[in-house]
Design a protein around this motif. Sequence first.
Motif, short mmCIF file in Angstrom:
data_model
loop_
_atom_site.label_atom_id
_atom_site.label_comp_id
_atom_site.label_asym_id
_atom_site.label_seq_id
_atom_site.Cartn_x
_atom_site.Cartn_y
_atom_site.Cartn_z
N GLN A 109 1.06 -1.34 -0.05
CA GLN A 109 0.10 -0.06 -0.16
C GLN A 109 0.68 1.29 -0.03
OE1 GLN A 109 -2.49 -0.41 3.23
NE2 GLN A 109 -3.90 -1.97 2.49
N ARG A 110 2.04 1.26 -0.12
CA ARG A 110 3.07 2.43 -0.03
C ARG A 110 3.64 2.60 -1.58
NH1 ARG A 110 4.93 -0.94 4.15
NH2 ARG A 110 4.74 -0.15 6.30
N GLN A 111 3.75 3.96 -1.90
CA GLN A 111 4.73 4.10 -3.01
C GLN A 111 5.90 4.62 -2.52
OE1 GLN A 111 2.47 7.21 -5.07
NE2 GLN A 111 2.01 5.86 -6.54
N GLN A 124 13.92 8.35 4.20
CA GLN A 124 13.11 9.32 4.03
C GLN A 124 13.86 10.70 3.43
OE1 GLN A 124 9.80 9.33 4.09
NE2 GLN A 124 9.33 7.63 5.36
N ILE A 125 13.62 11.15 2.39
CA ILE A 125 14.23 12.21 1.92
C ILE A 125 13.20 13.35 1.32
CG2 ILE A 125 15.90 13.11 -0.05
CD1 ILE A 125 16.99 10.27 -0.21
N GLY A 126 13.34 14.56 1.93
CA GLY A 126 12.48 15.51 1.55
C GLY A 126 12.23 16.58 2.81
N PHE A 127 11.18 17.38 2.73
CA PHE A 127 10.99 18.36 3.74
C PHE A 127 9.81 17.94 4.72
CE2 PHE A 127 13.58 20.64 0.61
CZ PHE A 127 14.31 21.46 1.35
N TRP A 128 8.84 18.55 4.67
CA TRP A 128 7.61 18.36 5.19
C TRP A 128 7.00 17.15 4.93
CZ3 TRP A 128 6.18 19.78 9.90
CH2 TRP A 128 4.99 19.80 10.41
N HIS A 129 7.00 16.75 3.65
CA HIS A 129 6.42 15.52 3.22
C HIS A 129 7.52 14.91 2.40
CE1 HIS A 129 2.20 16.35 4.18
NE2 HIS A 129 2.29 17.56 3.85
N PRO A 130 8.32 14.35 3.20
CA PRO A 130 9.45 13.59 2.45
C PRO A 130 9.01 12.04 1.59
CG PRO A 130 9.37 13.09 4.64
CD PRO A 130 8.27 13.88 4.50
N GLU A 131 9.66 11.53 0.71
CA GLU A 131 9.35 10.52 0.12
C GLU A 131 10.36 9.30 0.47
OE1 GLU A 131 7.81 11.12 -4.16
OE2 GLU A 131 9.62 12.19 -4.00
N LEU A 132 9.74 8.03 0.86
CA LEU A 132 10.53 6.95 0.99
C LEU A 132 11.43 6.28 -0.02
CD1 LEU A 132 11.16 4.76 2.91
CD2 LEU A 132 9.45 3.67 2.60
N VAL A 133 12.57 6.40 0.21
CA VAL A 133 13.69 5.77 -1.03
C VAL A 133 14.41 4.72 -0.45
CG1 VAL A 133 15.49 6.20 -2.41
CG2 VAL A 133 14.05 8.37 -1.91
N VAL A 134 14.07 3.58 -1.35
CA VAL A 134 14.62 2.12 -0.77
C VAL A 134 15.36 1.69 -2.11
CG1 VAL A 134 14.05 -0.23 -0.10
CG2 VAL A 134 12.70 1.89 0.62
N SER A 135 16.61 1.15 -1.63
CA SER A 135 17.49 0.57 -2.85
C SER A 135 16.82 -0.86 -3.47
CB SER A 135 18.93 0.49 -2.27
OG SER A 135 19.06 -0.41 -1.37
N GLN A 136 17.59 -1.04 -4.49
CA GLN A 136 17.44 -2.48 -5.25
C GLN A 136 17.87 -3.60 -4.47
OE1 GLN A 136 18.33 -2.29 -9.09
NE2 GLN A 136 16.29 -1.73 -9.71
N GLY A 137 19.04 -3.23 -3.68
CA GLY A 137 19.79 -4.13 -2.80
C GLY A 137 19.19 -4.51 -1.59
N LEU A 138 18.45 -3.65 -0.96
CA LEU A 138 17.65 -3.74 0.07
C LEU A 138 16.74 -4.95 -0.07
CD1 LEU A 138 17.81 -2.67 3.15
CD2 LEU A 138 15.82 -1.64 2.65
N PHE A 139 15.95 -4.74 -1.38
CA PHE A 139 14.72 -5.82 -1.63
C PHE A 139 15.33 -6.96 -1.69
CE2 PHE A 139 12.31 -1.77 -2.78
CZ PHE A 139 11.36 -2.17 -1.95
N GLN A 140 16.56 -7.23 -2.50
CA GLN A 140 17.14 -8.36 -2.68
C GLN A 140 17.87 -9.35 -1.61
OE1 GLN A 140 19.78 -7.13 -5.89
NE2 GLN A 140 18.23 -6.63 -7.24
#
Length: 279
Positions: A109-111, A124-140
């Motif tokens: 349910q996440r983007q 989390q990268i951003g200011f008041w509404h940061p975006e979640l950044v995840v690496s491919q290596g983490l998923f693998q």
Amino acid sequence: MHLMMILTALAVAWWLRSTWIGPEGNWNLRWRRSLFLFLFPPLLLFMTAIAVLCMGPQGKMGGMYTGWGSYLLALIYLGFFSILCIKHAIQGWQSVESARNCPLVNFGQRQIRLLNTGALFAGQIGFWHPELVVSQGLFQTLSSEHLESVLAHEQGHYHYRDTFWFFWLGWVRSCTAWLPNTDSLWEELLVLRELRADGYAASQVDPLLLAESLLLVVSSTPVLSEICCAALGSPGADRLEQRIEALLAPPEPISAAQLPSWHSFLLAFLPLVTVIFHT
């Protein structure tokens, strides 16, 4: 007289920062004390400079004539603050733009933003509404349970708006790097930020799973700018040790960070009162 005000504010700011002797007490006590010692000195200096600018280079104060020297000193100081703020904002914007260049994908349910690297990273990268950044290596690399614990930690950073508040705290750090214990207090605030996010995650997932994920991620997290970024694997051996111990120990109640007593911070505005004595 204005020069005396500036020198007094400098002496008080230096003395307060010098009283820092290291982390003591529980989470809330550590947070309040470190945040006060980190914020009050620059706020006092800032208010003193504003007061001098408001009074101007001409006139009298306390029967003593004022001059251009202290006025220019205050102007240079505020200009220095402003330049560093612009520089900090540009660096933060560059971090945000680099995150937005990553493709946006759906994960449950996440983007999330998918970072094309084999390194283990989530933040989390951003200011008041940061975006979640995840690496491919983490998923693998991580199992679904470990991955869920990582995302719960990052949700804690989003919940407390850490990227926004620590953007401004980072600016204060750059403005007062010349004061004693600036880096020590900054490291303490970063540790407390991570402990709070860990505590948030531990209320939703198994703390042991989070501790295992932390050990895996920190060992291979790329070194990134901490401006506008709150990541699980923030580097630092001391931070890691404290976080692992906190996760394995009985949970300590951690509330949303509160500023120290407002009465204490109001003292930093005392220099503005001197404006009424300027003629």
